[in-house]
Design a protein around this motif. Structure first.
Motif, PDB file in Angstrom:
ATOM      1  N   ALA A  40      38.007  31.533  18.315  1.00  0.00           N
ATOM      2  CA  ALA A  40      37.273  31.719  19.567  1.00  0.00           C
ATOM      3  C   ALA A  40      37.629  33.054  20.223  1.00  0.00           C
ATOM      4  CB  ALA A  40      37.579  30.570  20.530  1.00  0.00           C
ATOM      5  N   TRP A  41      38.928  33.397  20.163  1.00  0.00           N
ATOM      6  CA  TRP A  41      39.384  34.651  20.777  1.00  0.00           C
ATOM      7  C   TRP A  41      38.839  35.857  20.012  1.00  0.00           C
ATOM      8  CZ3 TRP A  41      41.469  36.183  25.212  1.00  0.00           C
ATOM      9  CH2 TRP A  41      42.034  37.462  25.276  1.00  0.00           C
ATOM     10  N   LEU A  42      38.889  35.807  18.702  1.00  0.00           N
ATOM     11  CA  LEU A  42      38.419  36.923  17.890  1.00  0.00           C
ATOM     12  C   LEU A  42      36.920  37.133  18.025  1.00  0.00           C
ATOM     13  CD1 LEU A  42      40.516  36.356  14.640  1.00  0.00           C
ATOM     14  CD2 LEU A  42      40.922  38.031  16.457  1.00  0.00           C
ATOM     15  N   ASP A  43      36.206  36.063  18.349  1.00  0.00           N
ATOM     16  CA  ASP A  43      34.757  36.173  18.513  1.00  0.00           C
ATOM     17  C   ASP A  43      34.360  36.677  19.900  1.00  0.00           C
ATOM     18  OD1 ASP A  43      34.301  35.340  15.956  1.00  0.00           O
ATOM     19  OD2 ASP A  43      33.981  33.228  16.510  1.00  0.00           O
ATOM     20  N   SER A  44      35.313  36.688  20.843  1.00  0.00           N
ATOM     21  CA  SER A  44      34.992  37.131  22.200  1.00  0.00           C
ATOM     22  C   SER A  44      34.925  38.657  22.252  1.00  0.00           C
ATOM     23  CB  SER A  44      36.050  36.627  23.189  1.00  0.00           C
ATOM     24  OG  SER A  44      37.309  37.206  22.913  1.00  0.00           O
ATOM     25  N   PRO A  45      34.102  39.230  23.145  1.00  0.00           N
ATOM     26  CA  PRO A  45      33.970  40.690  23.241  1.00  0.00           C
ATOM     27  C   PRO A  45      35.286  41.348  23.642  1.00  0.00           C
ATOM     28  CG  PRO A  45      32.197  39.581  24.409  1.00  0.00           C
ATOM     29  CD  PRO A  45      33.218  38.530  24.076  1.00  0.00           C
ATOM     30  N   GLY A  46      35.569  42.510  23.081  1.00  0.00           N
ATOM     31  CA  GLY A  46      36.778  43.230  23.442  1.00  0.00           C
ATOM     32  C   GLY A  46      36.739  43.672  24.900  1.00  0.00           C
ATOM     33  N   GLY A  47      37.854  43.536  25.569  1.00  0.00           N
ATOM     34  CA  GLY A  47      37.920  43.921  26.976  1.00  0.00           C
ATOM     35  C   GLY A  47      37.327  42.907  27.927  1.00  0.00           C
ATOM     36  N   ASP A  48      36.870  41.778  27.405  1.00  0.00           N
ATOM     37  CA  ASP A  48      36.210  40.787  28.241  1.00  0.00           C
ATOM     38  C   ASP A  48      37.156  40.168  29.265  1.00  0.00           C
ATOM     39  OD1 ASP A  48      33.691  39.417  28.717  1.00  0.00           O
ATOM     40  OD2 ASP A  48      34.746  37.597  28.098  1.00  0.00           O
ATOM     41  N   THR A  49      38.450  40.158  28.958  1.00  0.00           N
ATOM     42  CA  THR A  49      39.433  39.577  29.880  1.00  0.00           C
ATOM     43  C   THR A  49      39.400  40.264  31.232  1.00  0.00           C
ATOM     44  OG1 THR A  49      40.857  39.114  27.984  1.00  0.00           O
ATOM     45  CG2 THR A  49      41.847  38.944  30.183  1.00  0.00           C
ATOM     46  N   PHE A  50      39.442  41.580  31.218  1.00  0.00           N
ATOM     47  CA  PHE A  50      39.501  42.330  32.465  1.00  0.00           C
ATOM     48  C   PHE A  50      38.160  42.315  33.186  1.00  0.00           C
ATOM     49  CE2 PHE A  50      42.813  43.977  29.691  1.00  0.00           C
ATOM     50  CZ  PHE A  50      43.908  43.928  30.537  1.00  0.00           C
ATOM     51  N   ILE A  51      37.079  42.308  32.429  1.00  0.00           N
ATOM     52  CA  ILE A  51      35.760  42.217  33.052  1.00  0.00           C
ATOM     53  C   ILE A  51      35.610  40.876  33.752  1.00  0.00           C
ATOM     54  CG2 ILE A  51      33.278  42.131  32.615  1.00  0.00           C
ATOM     55  CD1 ILE A  51      33.757  44.064  30.286  1.00  0.00           C
ATOM     56  N   GLU A  52      36.081  39.813  33.090  1.00  0.00           N
ATOM     57  CA  GLU A  52      36.013  38.480  33.684  1.00  0.00           C
ATOM     58  C   GLU A  52      36.828  38.411  34.969  1.00  0.00           C
ATOM     59  OE1 GLU A  52      34.892  34.597  34.263  1.00  0.00           O
ATOM     60  OE2 GLU A  52      34.116  36.084  32.852  1.00  0.00           O
ATOM     61  N   ALA A  53      37.956  39.119  34.999  1.00  0.00           N
ATOM     62  CA  ALA A  53      38.775  39.132  36.211  1.00  0.00           C
ATOM     63  C   ALA A  53      38.001  39.737  37.377  1.00  0.00           C
ATOM     64  CB  ALA A  53      40.056  39.927  35.961  1.00  0.00           C
ATOM     65  N   TYR A  54      37.285  40.816  37.118  1.00  0.00           N
ATOM     66  CA  TYR A  54      36.496  41.443  38.175  1.00  0.00           C
ATOM     67  C   TYR A  54      35.296  40.581  38.560  1.00  0.00           C
ATOM     68  CZ  TYR A  54      39.135  45.789  38.024  1.00  0.00           C
ATOM     69  OH  TYR A  54      40.133  46.730  38.127  1.00  0.00           O
ATOM     70  N   VAL A  55      34.747  39.875  37.597  1.00  0.00           N
ATOM     71  CA  VAL A  55      33.634  38.974  37.895  1.00  0.00           C
ATOM     72  C   VAL A  55      34.082  37.900  38.881  1.00  0.00           C
ATOM     73  CG1 VAL A  55      32.159  37.166  36.924  1.00  0.00           C
ATOM     74  CG2 VAL A  55      32.400  39.354  35.729  1.00  0.00           C
ATOM     75  N   MET A  56      35.280  37.383  38.688  1.00  0.00           N
ATOM     76  CA  MET A  56      35.786  36.300  39.529  1.00  0.00           C
ATOM     77  C   MET A  56      36.005  36.720  40.983  1.00  0.00           C
ATOM     78  SD  MET A  56      38.490  34.474  36.912  1.00  0.00           S
ATOM     79  CE  MET A  56      38.965  33.207  38.065  1.00  0.00           C
ATOM     80  N   VAL A  57      36.164  38.021  41.226  1.00  0.00           N
ATOM     81  CA  VAL A  57      36.387  38.479  42.605  1.00  0.00           C
ATOM     82  C   VAL A  57      35.137  39.111  43.203  1.00  0.00           C
ATOM     83  CG1 VAL A  57      38.827  38.850  42.137  1.00  0.00           C
ATOM     84  CG2 VAL A  57      37.238  40.764  41.889  1.00  0.00           C
ATOM     85  N   THR A  58      34.019  38.967  42.483  1.00  0.00           N
ATOM     86  CA  THR A  58      32.776  39.606  42.927  1.00  0.00           C
ATOM     87  C   THR A  58      31.613  38.636  43.061  1.00  0.00           C
ATOM     88  OG1 THR A  58      33.478  41.591  41.712  1.00  0.00           O
ATOM     89  CG2 THR A  58      31.200  41.536  42.457  1.00  0.00           C
ATOM     90  N   ASN A  59      31.624  37.558  42.294  1.00  0.00           N
ATOM     91  CA  ASN A  59      30.415  36.746  42.167  1.00  0.00           C
ATOM     92  C   ASN A  59      30.243  35.654  43.211  1.00  0.00           C
ATOM     93  OD1 ASN A  59      32.400  35.041  41.308  1.00  0.00           O
ATOM     94  ND2 ASN A  59      31.422  34.463  39.379  1.00  0.00           N
ATOM     95  N   THR A  60      31.119  35.578  44.211  1.00  0.00           N
ATOM     96  CA  THR A  60      30.921  34.604  45.289  1.00  0.00           C
ATOM     97  C   THR A  60      30.919  35.327  46.632  1.00  0.00           C
ATOM     98  OG1 THR A  60      33.298  34.169  45.563  1.00  0.00           O
ATOM     99  CG2 THR A  60      32.098  32.817  43.964  1.00  0.00           C
ATOM    100  N   PRO A  61      30.045  34.938  47.561  1.00  0.00           N
ATOM    101  CA  PRO A  61      29.967  35.615  48.858  1.00  0.00           C
ATOM    102  C   PRO A  61      31.287  35.582  49.626  1.00  0.00           C
ATOM    103  CG  PRO A  61      28.028  34.263  48.514  1.00  0.00           C
ATOM    104  CD  PRO A  61      28.992  33.919  47.411  1.00  0.00           C
ATOM    105  N   GLY A  62      31.993  34.454  49.562  1.00  0.00           N
ATOM    106  CA  GLY A  62      33.248  34.343  50.294  1.00  0.00           C
ATOM    107  C   GLY A  62      34.327  35.254  49.739  1.00  0.00           C
ATOM    108  N   GLY A  63      34.469  35.260  48.416  1.00  0.00           N
ATOM    109  CA  GLY A  63      35.467  36.134  47.808  1.00  0.00           C
ATOM    110  C   GLY A  63      35.131  37.592  48.008  1.00  0.00           C
ATOM    111  N   TRP A  64      33.848  37.897  48.024  1.00  0.00           N
ATOM    112  CA  TRP A  64      33.426  39.291  48.190  1.00  0.00           C
ATOM    113  C   TRP A  64      33.779  39.825  49.571  1.00  0.00           C
ATOM    114  CZ3 TRP A  64      32.878  43.358  45.617  1.00  0.00           C
ATOM    115  CH2 TRP A  64      32.126  44.444  46.064  1.00  0.00           C
TER     116      TRP A  64
END
Length: 330
Positions: A40-64
């Motif tokens: 599962a990890w090898l099939d995931s896009p490279g660098g996706d970990t850090f992108i996902e971290a930024y997604v988590m702090v951007t995709n909700t109005p309250g967190g934003w």
């Protein structure tokens, strides 16, 4: 600063553990980010970990609400570091070190050190020969405009199926604000004193940028709060509990929220520390009563807006760049 780095990165490592566990990797060590070999990890896009971290702090109005307040603080803070650091003779390497630590470590770890360092250089006058700030209005203004624009785009591009625009905006944010400092140059031995017109123009441009950033920060914060509260409704809960719930909803968001709170507190401490100083003391302060107004307003309009307003007022207060820089060179 060390405490801020510990708090923010402890939460980031907590996110790493949670993220690795999703892919069946060893979550006990962050090194698994580089050594995990599950299918599962090898099939995931490279660098996706850090992108996902930024997604988590951007995709909700309250967190934003918290994430944007940090981003809108970084813009004037980087401009200030370049201009004020150059004025007091902070070496270029030190300026870049503060920027790198802020962007790749924590803003709340970098900026307090910069505030103390520049304040000490201002009081003691022990900096090296001043460096000439990037005098081109375009070189000062364009990075700020691009950074603000990218910050505004993040909560919209994160919702797109194709995240190319989101990743591009993140990349620009991590580089563009370093441009004025990177392109800075040492004052020449001959003709080191810029003309009074050039210095006055630099101060006017800086004041205009700071004023604009103060207004944009306050308006963006009002917009973010309106979006958040319209979505959740106040019901019987207090505004404070709603904001806390949004800012500390997950480990990534908690890290950003702490970074925003601690960075803002350090900026307000700097405003307070320089309040009441005069140009003759080589400090960029404002009247104590004005400083208190900015401190009181900060929780409402964000520390980013108050700090930007403070910087705008210091530019309007006295011709620092024309008189004091020449005195320092002499």
């Amino acid at each position: 600063s060390a405490g801020a780095l510990l708090v923010t990165w402890r939460l980031i490592f907590s996110f790493f553990s949670e993220y690795l566990a999703r892919y069946g990797c060893d979550a006990s060590s962050a090194l698994s980010l580089f050594t995990c070999e599950t299918e599962a990890w090898l099939d995931s896009p490279g660098g996706d970990t850090f992108i996902e971290a930024y997604v988590m702090v951007t995709n909700t109005p309250g967190g934003w609400v918290f994430s944007s307040s940090l981003l809108f603080f970084v813009v004037p803070a980087c401009l200030w570091l370049h201009l004020e650091g150059s004025r007091v003779g902070m070496p270029l390497g030190h300026q870049l070190a503060f920027l790198v630590l802020g962007f790749f470590g924590a803003i709340s770890a970098s900026l307090p050190l910069a505030f103390v360092h520049i304040h000490c250089l201002s009081v003691e006058g022990k900096g090296k020969r001043p460096r000439e700030p990037a005098a081109s209005p375009l070189l000062l203004g364009l990075p700020c405009v691009l950074a603000v624009g990218c910050s505004m785009l993040l909560p919209y591009t994160v919702k797109l199926k194709d995240r190319t625009a989101f990743v591009a905006a993140l990349a620009v944010l991590h580089v563009i604000l370093m441009v004025p400092t990177i392109l800075n140059r040492t004052l020449p031995k001959e003709g080191a004193r810029a003309s009074a017109d050039q210095q006055s123009s630099l101060q006017e441009v800086s004041g205009l940028l700071y004023s604009s950033l103060a207004g944009v920060s306050a308006l963006q914060h009002a917009h973010n709060l309106a979006q958040y509260f319209m979505g959740v409704g106040l019901s019987s809960r207090t505004i404070f509990s709603l904001i806390f719930e949004a800012g500390w909803s997950n480990s990534c968001q908690s890290s950003i929220s702490w970074d925003a709170v601690l960075s803002g507190a350090s900026a307000l401490a700097y405003v307070y520390a320089t309040a009441g100083s005069t140009p003759s003391k080589n400090l960029p302060g404002i009247r104590t009563s004005t400083a208190w107004m900015l401190l009181v307003a900060a929780p409402v309009v964000t520390p980013a807006a108050s700090f930007s307003a403070f910087l705008a007022l210091t530019c309007a207060r006295s011709p620092r760049y024309s008189s004091q820089s020449r005195a320092h060179i002499d």
